[in-house]
Write an enzyme that holds these catalytic residues in place. Structure first.
Site, PDB file in Angstrom:
ATOM      1  N   LYS A  82       0.863  -1.188   0.000  1.00  0.00           N
ATOM      2  CA  LYS A  82       0.000   0.000   0.000  1.00  0.00           C
ATOM      3  C   LYS A  82       0.891   1.226   0.000  1.00  0.00           C
ATOM      4  O   LYS A  82       2.041   1.158   0.453  1.00  0.00           O
ATOM      5  CB  LYS A  82      -0.854   0.013   1.279  1.00  0.00           C
ATOM      6  CG  LYS A  82      -2.129   0.806   1.165  1.00  0.00           C
ATOM      7  CD  LYS A  82      -3.256  -0.036   0.625  1.00  0.00           C
ATOM      8  CE  LYS A  82      -4.526   0.750   0.463  1.00  0.00           C
ATOM      9  NZ  LYS A  82      -5.635  -0.111   0.042  1.00  0.00           N
ATOM     10  N   GLY A 181     -20.687   6.552   3.742  1.00  0.00           N
ATOM     11  CA  GLY A 181     -19.638   7.024   2.827  1.00  0.00           C
ATOM     12  C   GLY A 181     -20.030   6.710   1.395  1.00  0.00           C
ATOM     13  O   GLY A 181     -20.079   5.543   1.001  1.00  0.00           O
ATOM     14  N   GLY A 183     -18.523   7.449  -1.631  1.00  0.00           N
ATOM     15  CA  GLY A 183     -17.421   7.783  -2.532  1.00  0.00           C
ATOM     16  C   GLY A 183     -17.295   6.758  -3.639  1.00  0.00           C
ATOM     17  O   GLY A 183     -18.295   6.267  -4.171  1.00  0.00           O
ATOM     18  N   VAL A 185     -16.728   3.647  -3.918  1.00  0.00           N
ATOM     19  CA  VAL A 185     -17.466   2.378  -3.839  1.00  0.00           C
ATOM     20  C   VAL A 185     -18.898   2.618  -3.352  1.00  0.00           C
ATOM     21  O   VAL A 185     -19.846   2.035  -3.881  1.00  0.00           O
ATOM     22  CB  VAL A 185     -16.769   1.382  -2.881  1.00  0.00           C
ATOM     23  CG1 VAL A 185     -17.535   0.067  -2.834  1.00  0.00           C
ATOM     24  CG2 VAL A 185     -15.328   1.143  -3.312  1.00  0.00           C
TER      25      VAL A 185
HETATM   26  N1  PHE Z   1      -7.513   0.172  -3.282  1.00  0.00           N
HETATM   27  C1  PHE Z   1      -8.372  -0.899  -3.716  1.00  0.00           C
HETATM   28  C2  PHE Z   1      -8.301  -2.044  -2.712  1.00  0.00           C
HETATM   29  O1  PHE Z   1      -7.935  -1.849  -1.576  1.00  0.00           O
HETATM   30  C3  PHE Z   1      -8.113  -1.309  -5.143  1.00  0.00           C
HETATM   31  C4  PHE Z   1      -6.738  -1.828  -5.464  1.00  0.00           C
HETATM   32  C5  PHE Z   1      -6.518  -3.197  -5.493  1.00  0.00           C
HETATM   33  C6  PHE Z   1      -5.691  -0.983  -5.794  1.00  0.00           C
HETATM   34  C7  PHE Z   1      -5.266  -3.732  -5.847  1.00  0.00           C
HETATM   35  C8  PHE Z   1      -4.425  -1.508  -6.144  1.00  0.00           C
HETATM   36  C9  PHE Z   1      -4.235  -2.860  -6.179  1.00  0.00           C
HETATM   37  O2  PHE Z   1      -8.655  -3.164  -2.975  1.00  0.00           O
END
Ligand code: PHE
Length: 349
Positions: A82, A181, A183, A185
């Protein structure tokens, strides 16, 4: 709770974290690579103003762990990572673009140790800027207008709600669902739910936004301060994490929690607190895997929308298996899901 940066990193079980202070914008950039056991760590880029840089670090470390679990549960060959851009103030225009470019170049230097994508606070347009600097970004299918994982995540959430609704109430029809929320999603989820004969309740910190969408899809608006105490059948946290904690759980008036937010529980023990209250908690990283599935499939060259949606729909089957297992062993669904993840990771090593 430890809060110096070194304490946070020392008590984290991941592999590596890259920290850069972006002097030009005053942004702290954090890239957490939690696990490369199953493949290249991937996970979205969150852009947010945090009270202090260490809060951004805490967030990225926990979020990257969640990605490892999510990707192991869906059995794609990717690990968990992340990134967080802890900005000092909301950023638009040239300042934002310049920051994204520097972030992109950092990822290029990392050479594939981590690849990014959309998360809270970033958009398809942001990913397009990053992609001008690096290959290590998931963009879905920009030409086909499919670069936002949000609607895919929403489909997975709906599949899980159907499974939970079926078990608790014999179906979703006539049941109340509160989306917290609206946003990336939450909004597509609300639109999907509005076609499903449910009583829809919407809440957002931006009240006007909630009112506008509610008027459009025929929903009621709940003020943000009342979300955790409003009576509903299913609560769907679709914004920031940590909303389920020892303070909020005692006052919840829902029968189940099925939402897309990452890290909904402040701590894993909160899963037991929910179970003790008789509230079914569908583990966040199972429910919200739709975006990751869509990204991963498109990355592999699977562009057929029907195939992608069918694979996302299977999240409902995975959740059903986890709920069965939890019932059989008399444990929380989170326990059952965690065991599954551990098994997948153990097989890989
Ligand atoms: N941020 C989203 C998630 O947490 C989508 C995502 C998935 C972004 C995989 C990048 C890689 O699932």
């Amino acid at each position: 709770m430890p809060d110096s940066m070194q304490d946070l990193i020392a008590s984290w079980d991941g592999e590596a974290v890259v920290i850069r202070y972006d002097r030009e914008s005053g942004t702290w950039i954090f890239v957490a690579m939690h696990s490369s056991k199953l493949g290249m760590p991937i996970g979205g880029c969150r852009m947010k103003v945090y009270p202090a840089p260490a809060d951004g670090l805490r967030d990225v470390l926990r979020l990257s762990r969640g990605m490892t679990s999510k990707l192991a549960a869906i059995q794609f060959h990717f690990g968990g990572g992340k990134s967080v851009l802890a900005i000092p103030h909301a950023m638009e225009g040239p300042e934002r673009e310049a920051l994204l470019r520097r972030f992109g170049r950092l990822l290029e230097h990392l050479g594939g140790a981590y690849a990014t994508g959309i998360d809270l606070g970033t958009s398809p347009e942001d990913m397009a800027v990053i992609a001008e600097e690096t290959r290590w970004v998931f963009q879905g299918d920009p030409e086909g207008g499919r670069s936002d994982p949000g609607p895919y995540t929403a489909r997975g959430v709906l599949a899980c709600m159907q499974v939970v609704g079926e078990r608790l109430f014999g179906g979703l029809a006539g049941r109340s669902v509160l989306v917290q929320g609206i946003g990336g999603v939450g909004e597509p989820l609300a639109r999907l739910l509005s076609t499903r004969k449910v009583r829809l309740l919407l809440s957002d910190l931006d009240l006007d936004r909630a009112k506008r969408l509610a008027a459009e899809v025929g929903a009621e608006v709940i003020s943000p301060g009342e979300v955790m105490t409003t009576e509903c059948d299913i609560l769907a946290p679709c914004a920031v994490g940590g909303t389920l904690n020892p303070k909020t759980i005692p006052s919840l008036r829902c029968r189940a929690v099925v939402g897309s937010a990452n890290n909904q529980l402040e701590n894993d023990a909160d899963a037991d607190r929910l179970a003790a209250r008789g509230i079914v908690y569908a583990p966040d990283y199972i429910v919200n895997a739709g975006g990751a599935i869509a990204y991963a499939l498109m990355h592999q060259g699977t562009m057929d929308e029907a195939v992608i949606n069918a694979r996302i729909h299977q999240i409902g089957d995975s959740l059903a298996a986890i709920l069965d297992e939890a019932r059989k062993r008399n444990e929380s669904p989170l326990h059952a899901a965690t065991r599954r993840v551990e098994e997948v990771l153990a097989q890989a090593s």
